[in-house]
Scaffold this active site. Structure first.
Site, mmCIF file in Angstrom:
data_model
loop_
_atom_site.group_PDB
_atom_site.id
_atom_site.type_symbol
_atom_site.label_atom_id
_atom_site.label_comp_id
_atom_site.label_asym_id
_atom_site.label_seq_id
_atom_site.Cartn_x
_atom_site.Cartn_y
_atom_site.Cartn_z
ATOM 1 N N TYR A 149 0.852 -1.199 0.000
ATOM 2 C CA TYR A 149 0.000 0.000 0.000
ATOM 3 C C TYR A 149 0.882 1.242 0.000
ATOM 4 C CZ TYR A 149 -3.623 3.344 1.208
ATOM 5 O OH TYR A 149 -4.460 4.423 1.201
ATOM 6 N N TYR A 159 -2.974 4.323 9.639
ATOM 7 C CA TYR A 159 -2.329 3.121 9.097
ATOM 8 C C TYR A 159 -1.224 2.609 10.006
ATOM 9 C CZ TYR A 159 -1.576 -0.128 5.248
ATOM 10 O OH TYR A 159 -1.504 -1.257 4.488
#
EC number: 1.3.1.9
Length: 275
Positions: A149, A159
């Site tokens: 990602y 995240y």
């Protein structure tokens, strides 16, 4: 539509859990394109998930294995060699962060949980490659793909330590890609996917907002799990024989954008509302 891109090829898919999994769709597409595969995930995931159902549907063996344990990885690759001979492609679709799941902020990490994040989400990739190379389990010209990602390059709130894990994952692809390519002709790449609703992704704080933001910013909109599966199939195929050590974005153009008209309008409306 099938193009028979993987006719006669054999592969291993790590990480499918249920129909939300990108790995699940990659497995389906691989078989649609003519491949035979082995499916693997942890024993707990096999019991709790739907992997056996997918195996029955695709005519694929299911081999339980914890990818953080070399001895269990050896079982998977030895089973593949016994079943197919050498394999032509491998997908690593494995990631989990206890810190993210428990809502720990990046400046308040539990370091034991950080080690777990790195071991599951990145070091498992190195272990997988090292075991495969030691057993000579991947055929000349074979292809390995790991899912990543863009948080490996840019900061995304929520995240957390998964960003560190993805950075390490991409570094492993480059470092091991050089060695495996030089010695065995095996390609290793990572695919940086749009934010996608999966069992793992749902644990990221603000995932719904992130999906909307990426959709508005990307000129082609978000790439979904089906798009990612199609991209992985091309990387498994002979059409990408000279692509290796790359981090390849499958994100509708998000990674090249600064600001879009839609995003500016949304920002302006929000700013004006707070004046």
């Amino acid at each position: 539509m099938s193009y028979n891109l993987l006719a006669g090829k054999k592969g291993i898919i790590f990480g499918a859990l249920n129909e939300q999994s990108i790995a699940w769709r990659v497995a389906e597409r691989a078989v649609e394109e003519g491949a035979e595969i082995i499916l693997t995930n942890t024993a707990v995931a096999v019991r709790m998930g739907q992997l056996n159902e997918l195996g029955e549907k695709l005519g694929a063996k299911v081999v339980p294995a914890d990818a953080t344990k070399e001895e269990e990885l050896e079982v998977v690759f030895q089973e593949a060699i016994k079943t197919f001979g050498k394999v032509d492609f491998v997908l690593h679709s494995i990631g989990m962060s206890p810190n993210v799941r428990k809502g720990r902020s990046y400046d308040d990490l539990d370091y034991k949980m950080l080690q777990t994040t790195l071991d599951i989400s990145a070091v498992s990739f190195h272990k997988m490659l090292q075991v495969a190379k030691r057993l000579d389990a991947i055929a000349e010209g074979g292809s390995v793909v790991a899912l990543t990602y863009i948080a490996a390059q840019r900061t995304f709130v929520g995240y957390g330590d998964m960003a560190d894990a993805k950075s390490l994952l991409e570094s492993i692809a480059r470092s091991f890609g050089y060695i495996y390519g030089r010695e065995k002709g095996v390609r290793i790449n990572t695919v940086s996917q749009s934010p996608t609703v999966t069992t793992a992704g749902s644990g990221v704080k603000g995932m719904s907002d992130l999906l909307d933001f990426a959709e508005d910013l990307s000129p082609l909109g978000n790439a979904d799990a089906n798009d990612c599966a199609d991209y992985c199939i091309t990387l498994f195929s002979d059409l990408t024989r000279k692509i290796t050590m790359q981090n390849l974005f499958n994100d509708g153009g998000f990674s090249s954008m600064g600001m879009s008209l839609d995003a500016i309008e949304v920002f302006s409306k929000g700013r004006d509302a707070h004046k």
